[in-house]
Write a protein that holds these residues in place. Structure first.
Motif, PDB file in Angstrom:
ATOM      1  N   LEU A 267      27.399  48.308  11.739  1.00  0.00           N
ATOM      2  CA  LEU A 267      27.590  48.121  10.302  1.00  0.00           C
ATOM      3  C   LEU A 267      27.869  46.667   9.970  1.00  0.00           C
ATOM      4  CD1 LEU A 267      27.951  49.349   7.451  1.00  0.00           C
ATOM      5  CD2 LEU A 267      30.373  49.686   8.017  1.00  0.00           C
ATOM      6  N   GLY A 268      27.122  46.150   9.023  1.00  0.00           N
ATOM      7  CA  GLY A 268      27.372  44.819   8.495  1.00  0.00           C
ATOM      8  C   GLY A 268      27.678  44.898   7.014  1.00  0.00           C
ATOM      9  N   ILE A 269      28.253  43.822   6.479  1.00  0.00           N
ATOM     10  CA  ILE A 269      28.553  43.734   5.056  1.00  0.00           C
ATOM     11  C   ILE A 269      27.836  42.517   4.493  1.00  0.00           C
ATOM     12  CG2 ILE A 269      30.343  43.340   3.324  1.00  0.00           C
ATOM     13  CD1 ILE A 269      32.302  44.811   5.079  1.00  0.00           C
ATOM     14  N   PHE A 270      27.063  42.735   3.436  1.00  0.00           N
ATOM     15  CA  PHE A 270      26.362  41.638   2.784  1.00  0.00           C
ATOM     16  C   PHE A 270      27.307  40.985   1.776  1.00  0.00           C
ATOM     17  CE2 PHE A 270      23.487  39.494  -0.059  1.00  0.00           C
ATOM     18  CZ  PHE A 270      22.446  39.088   0.753  1.00  0.00           C
ATOM     19  N   GLY A 271      27.610  39.733   2.021  1.00  0.00           N
ATOM     20  CA  GLY A 271      28.507  39.001   1.131  1.00  0.00           C
ATOM     21  C   GLY A 271      29.879  38.814   1.740  1.00  0.00           C
ATOM     22  N   THR A 272      30.414  37.615   1.596  1.00  0.00           N
ATOM     23  CA  THR A 272      31.722  37.285   2.180  1.00  0.00           C
ATOM     24  C   THR A 272      32.735  36.917   1.107  1.00  0.00           C
ATOM     25  OG1 THR A 272      30.879  35.027   2.522  1.00  0.00           O
ATOM     26  CG2 THR A 272      30.826  36.519   4.418  1.00  0.00           C
ATOM     27  N   ALA A 273      32.464  37.314  -0.124  1.00  0.00           N
ATOM     28  CA  ALA A 273      33.413  37.035  -1.199  1.00  0.00           C
ATOM     29  C   ALA A 273      34.401  38.197  -1.305  1.00  0.00           C
ATOM     30  CB  ALA A 273      32.665  36.787  -2.503  1.00  0.00           C
ATOM     31  N   ILE A 274      34.916  38.439  -2.499  1.00  0.00           N
ATOM     32  CA  ILE A 274      36.007  39.390  -2.690  1.00  0.00           C
ATOM     33  C   ILE A 274      35.637  40.788  -2.215  1.00  0.00           C
ATOM     34  CG2 ILE A 274      37.385  40.574  -4.431  1.00  0.00           C
ATOM     35  CD1 ILE A 274      38.292  37.717  -3.789  1.00  0.00           C
ATOM     36  N   ALA A 275      34.502  41.316  -2.688  1.00  0.00           N
ATOM     37  CA  ALA A 275      34.154  42.702  -2.389  1.00  0.00           C
ATOM     38  C   ALA A 275      33.977  42.928  -0.892  1.00  0.00           C
ATOM     39  CB  ALA A 275      32.891  43.092  -3.145  1.00  0.00           C
ATOM     40  N   PHE A 290      29.132  40.039   9.097  1.00  0.00           N
ATOM     41  CA  PHE A 290      28.794  39.803   7.696  1.00  0.00           C
ATOM     42  C   PHE A 290      27.393  39.202   7.620  1.00  0.00           C
ATOM     43  CE2 PHE A 290      33.432  39.724   7.509  1.00  0.00           C
ATOM     44  CZ  PHE A 290      33.698  40.422   6.339  1.00  0.00           C
ATOM     45  N   VAL A 291      26.768  39.355   6.467  1.00  0.00           N
ATOM     46  CA  VAL A 291      25.486  38.711   6.180  1.00  0.00           C
ATOM     47  C   VAL A 291      25.653  37.938   4.885  1.00  0.00           C
ATOM     48  CG1 VAL A 291      23.020  39.038   5.762  1.00  0.00           C
ATOM     49  CG2 VAL A 291      24.247  40.620   7.266  1.00  0.00           C
ATOM     50  N   ASP A 292      25.138  36.701   4.841  1.00  0.00           N
ATOM     51  CA  ASP A 292      25.272  35.907   3.623  1.00  0.00           C
ATOM     52  C   ASP A 292      24.048  35.032   3.443  1.00  0.00           C
ATOM     53  OD1 ASP A 292      26.340  34.013   1.538  1.00  0.00           O
ATOM     54  OD2 ASP A 292      28.172  35.137   1.949  1.00  0.00           O
ATOM     55  N   GLU A 293      23.584  34.928   2.191  1.00  0.00           N
ATOM     56  CA  GLU A 293      22.436  34.066   1.887  1.00  0.00           C
ATOM     57  C   GLU A 293      22.817  32.597   1.804  1.00  0.00           C
ATOM     58  OE1 GLU A 293      19.357  36.161  -0.962  1.00  0.00           O
ATOM     59  OE2 GLU A 293      21.393  36.519  -1.687  1.00  0.00           O
ATOM     60  N   ASP A 294      24.085  32.304   1.641  1.00  0.00           N
ATOM     61  CA  ASP A 294      24.542  30.930   1.443  1.00  0.00           C
ATOM     62  C   ASP A 294      24.534  30.185   2.784  1.00  0.00           C
ATOM     63  OD1 ASP A 294      25.802  28.560   0.831  1.00  0.00           O
ATOM     64  OD2 ASP A 294      27.347  29.487  -0.412  1.00  0.00           O
ATOM     65  N   PRO A 295      23.692  29.156   2.935  1.00  0.00           N
ATOM     66  CA  PRO A 295      23.641  28.417   4.202  1.00  0.00           C
ATOM     67  C   PRO A 295      24.974  27.793   4.591  1.00  0.00           C
ATOM     68  CG  PRO A 295      21.771  27.840   2.803  1.00  0.00           C
ATOM     69  CD  PRO A 295      22.713  28.640   1.960  1.00  0.00           C
ATOM     70  N   GLN A 296      25.841  27.499   3.594  1.00  0.00           N
ATOM     71  CA  GLN A 296      27.155  26.931   3.909  1.00  0.00           C
ATOM     72  C   GLN A 296      27.992  27.883   4.763  1.00  0.00           C
ATOM     73  OE1 GLN A 296      29.106  24.796   0.402  1.00  0.00           O
ATOM     74  NE2 GLN A 296      27.795  26.281  -0.624  1.00  0.00           N
ATOM     75  N   ARG A 297      27.794  29.176   4.565  1.00  0.00           N
ATOM     76  CA  ARG A 297      28.636  30.168   5.223  1.00  0.00           C
ATOM     77  C   ARG A 297      28.056  30.664   6.540  1.00  0.00           C
ATOM     78  NH1 ARG A 297      31.190  33.771   0.275  1.00  0.00           N
ATOM     79  NH2 ARG A 297      31.349  32.088  -1.230  1.00  0.00           N
ATOM     80  N   GLN A 298      26.748  30.609   6.652  1.00  0.00           N
ATOM     81  CA  GLN A 298      26.090  31.122   7.849  1.00  0.00           C
ATOM     82  C   GLN A 298      26.538  30.362   9.096  1.00  0.00           C
ATOM     83  OE1 GLN A 298      21.980  30.625   6.743  1.00  0.00           O
ATOM     84  NE2 GLN A 298      22.124  32.146   5.096  1.00  0.00           N
ATOM     85  N   LEU A 303      37.167  36.721   8.775  1.00  0.00           N
ATOM     86  CA  LEU A 303      38.003  37.818   9.285  1.00  0.00           C
ATOM     87  C   LEU A 303      37.727  38.076  10.766  1.00  0.00           C
ATOM     88  CD1 LEU A 303      37.780  40.376   6.319  1.00  0.00           C
ATOM     89  CD2 LEU A 303      39.376  38.479   6.629  1.00  0.00           C
ATOM     90  N   GLY A 304      37.357  37.012  11.487  1.00  0.00           N
ATOM     91  CA  GLY A 304      37.081  37.126  12.908  1.00  0.00           C
ATOM     92  C   GLY A 304      35.689  37.615  13.243  1.00  0.00           C
ATOM     93  N   LEU A 305      34.852  37.866  12.237  1.00  0.00           N
ATOM     94  CA  LEU A 305      33.511  38.408  12.459  1.00  0.00           C
ATOM     95  C   LEU A 305      32.457  37.341  12.147  1.00  0.00           C
ATOM     96  CD1 LEU A 305      33.999  41.869  10.701  1.00  0.00           C
ATOM     97  CD2 LEU A 305      34.147  41.363  13.153  1.00  0.00           C
ATOM     98  N   PRO A 306      31.325  37.361  12.872  1.00  0.00           N
ATOM     99  CA  PRO A 306      30.285  36.353  12.623  1.00  0.00           C
ATOM    100  C   PRO A 306      29.600  36.566  11.279  1.00  0.00           C
ATOM    101  CG  PRO A 306      29.513  38.006  14.186  1.00  0.00           C
ATOM    102  CD  PRO A 306      30.969  38.279  13.972  1.00  0.00           C
ATOM    103  N   ILE A 307      29.159  35.458  10.672  1.00  0.00           N
ATOM    104  CA  ILE A 307      28.393  35.501   9.427  1.00  0.00           C
ATOM    105  C   ILE A 307      26.946  35.154   9.768  1.00  0.00           C
ATOM    106  CG2 ILE A 307      28.151  34.602   7.094  1.00  0.00           C
ATOM    107  CD1 ILE A 307      31.074  33.752   7.221  1.00  0.00           C
ATOM    108  N   THR A 313      19.728  39.222  11.040  1.00  0.00           N
ATOM    109  CA  THR A 313      20.400  40.518  11.036  1.00  0.00           C
ATOM    110  C   THR A 313      19.630  41.510  11.904  1.00  0.00           C
ATOM    111  OG1 THR A 313      21.213  40.108   8.810  1.00  0.00           O
ATOM    112  CG2 THR A 313      21.234  42.385   9.567  1.00  0.00           C
ATOM    113  N   PRO A 314      20.301  42.215  12.818  1.00  0.00           N
ATOM    114  CA  PRO A 314      19.604  43.185  13.679  1.00  0.00           C
ATOM    115  C   PRO A 314      18.929  44.273  12.854  1.00  0.00           C
ATOM    116  CG  PRO A 314      21.837  42.753  14.484  1.00  0.00           C
ATOM    117  CD  PRO A 314      21.734  42.114  13.142  1.00  0.00           C
ATOM    118  N   THR A 315      17.687  44.580  13.189  1.00  0.00           N
ATOM    119  CA  THR A 315      16.959  45.595  12.432  1.00  0.00           C
ATOM    120  C   THR A 315      17.535  46.991  12.649  1.00  0.00           C
ATOM    121  OG1 THR A 315      15.373  45.796  14.246  1.00  0.00           O
ATOM    122  CG2 THR A 315      14.826  44.267  12.451  1.00  0.00           C
ATOM    123  N   ALA A 316      18.271  47.200  13.735  1.00  0.00           N
ATOM    124  CA  ALA A 316      18.860  48.516  13.992  1.00  0.00           C
ATOM    125  C   ALA A 316      20.156  48.734  13.224  1.00  0.00           C
ATOM    126  CB  ALA A 316      19.115  48.682  15.489  1.00  0.00           C
ATOM    127  N   ALA A 317      20.642  47.696  12.568  1.00  0.00           N
ATOM    128  CA  ALA A 317      21.930  47.793  11.878  1.00  0.00           C
ATOM    129  C   ALA A 317      21.751  48.354  10.464  1.00  0.00           C
ATOM    130  CB  ALA A 317      22.583  46.422  11.809  1.00  0.00           C
TER     131      ALA A 317
END
Length: 377
Positions: A267-275, A290-298, A303-307, A313-317
């Motif tokens: 399981l991944g979460i798209f977006g690293t902001a509040i939600a 996490f997954v993020d479109e913002d190159p600054q964050r990638q 929270l200890g997890l890779p962005i 992003t793994p296609t199996a996720a």
């Protein structure tokens, strides 16, 4: 929000506030002691992505819209109250380069970051009452939600206006974005009607609305009223309380719908902001990245997890789009158009008012390997 919070509603104007008890005071004191604006972003600005994937600073969108909506002159003086690192001032200077821009914070902690971000800026700290200068425009961007007495603040601000000057307020609508309710240091939560009521009760005449400028956000531009309106009970006050209740129910159901839709996949979460941050916090050990479109964050960790970038992003996720349903659907469509074929979990639709009746809590998962089929879990 690492703990429960209680909400109260004003029976006259309908504004929602968190209850200011000892637990809330302790939690918020800890937040402000370590506060950092946009900690994952190297240039200290928050990017907004269009349906085409083009990015633009949120502060620049606001500055452009403000200048256009109220026909700001080419010269003037602006004071941004709660200026932080000066992101809005930097953007405003691009739109109105001949304006003098100034910032205010309660403490001196932001001075160094502000002056580095915007050399030559004038910085004020301490109390607004100590400022002798006057301004053609005062801005309160993402500040009013931190105030327990917003009407009192708006009244105080009017003493800093030059003749003909005005006040711009921007905040989040919890009706459009229920994740606003889980931000612990947001003590006030607004609808378009209640944020407008705050201005009217402060003796302001609203001349422009920002309710359509940015998704999920609301606000206005106003000037002191020659004859303040009598602000009586708002007939929409009861609806604000009902909306708060149904959004809290939506938030409580959201994590379980994600678990069901993920069906054991990474399981991944798209977006690293509040939600996304909140969702990962209430699902400890269940989120892998996490997954993020913002190159600054990638490439960073949150929270200890890779962005990850979308293309990595793994296609199996399965990736949950932690946004209100309409926004999540638009992002999913953009990702699919760009060929990102990981499974996307869309949040449930909001419960429709009036309260009661059939509730729709099933998350939807869109798997681009089967583009014409939608599974419901």
């Amino acid at each position: 929000m690492a703990q429960q919070a209680a909400f109260a509603v004003c029976p006259v104007c309908g504004m929602i506030q968190k209850v200011r008890d000892d637990a809330w005071n302790t939690a918020v004191a800890a937040i402000y002691a370590n506060y950092k604006v946009y900690p994952l972003e190297t240039v200290q600005t928050h990017l907004m992505f269009s349906n085409t994937g083009a990015a633009k600073p949120r502060s620049l969108i606001l500055a452009e819209q403000l200048a256009q909506a109220v026909s700001l002159p080419q010269r003037g003086r602006l004071l941004d109250i709660g200026c932080g690192n000066g992101d809005f001032l930097h953007s405003f200077k691009q739109v109105r380069p001949e304006w003098e821009v100034c910032g205010f914070e309660r403490s001196e902690a932001s001075r160094a970051a502000l002056e580095a971000h915007l050399p030559g800026v004038r910085f004020y700290s301490g109390s607004l009452d100590a400022i002798a200068d006057r301004f053609d425009c005062l801005t309160l961007n993402y500040v009013i939600e931190h105030l327990f007495e917003p009407v009192a603040m708006l009244r105080q601000m009017q003493g800093l206006l030059s003749p003909g000057g005005g006040i711009f307020v921007q905040t989040t609508s919890f009706q459009r974005n229920p994740f606003d309710l889980v931000i612990m240091d947001h003590c006030a939560h607004f609808t378009p009607e209640t944020v407008a009521q705050a201005g009217v009760r402060a003796g302001l005449r609203l001349t422009a609305s920002s309710n359509g400028w940015l998704e999920k956000e609301i606000g206005w531009y106003a000037q002191p009223a020659e004859t303040p309106l009598a602000a009586g009970p708002d007939p929409l006050a009861a609806r604000a309380a009902q909306d708060c209740e149904r959004m809290v129910r939506w938030l409580k159901k959201f994590p379980e719908t994600v678990r069901q839709a993920a069906a054991g996949r990474p399981l991944g979460i798209f977006g690293t902001a509040i939600a996304g941050t909140w969702l990962a916090g209430v699902m400890p050990g269940e989120v892998a990245f996490f997954v993020d479109e913002d190159p600054q964050r990638q490439g960073q960790r949150h929270l200890g997890l890779p962005i990850l970038a979308p293309q990595d992003t793994p296609t199996a996720a399965a990736v949950v789009l932690a946004f209100p349903a309409g926004i999540a659907a638009a992002i999913a469509a953009r990702l699919e158009k760009n060929g990102f074929d990981f499974a996307k979990i869309l949040p449930p639709a909001f419960e429709e008012p009036p309260l009661g009746g059939k509730k729709r809590w099933n998350a939807r998962i869109k798997n681009t390997n089967e583009p014409r089929h939608e599974n419901k879990h």
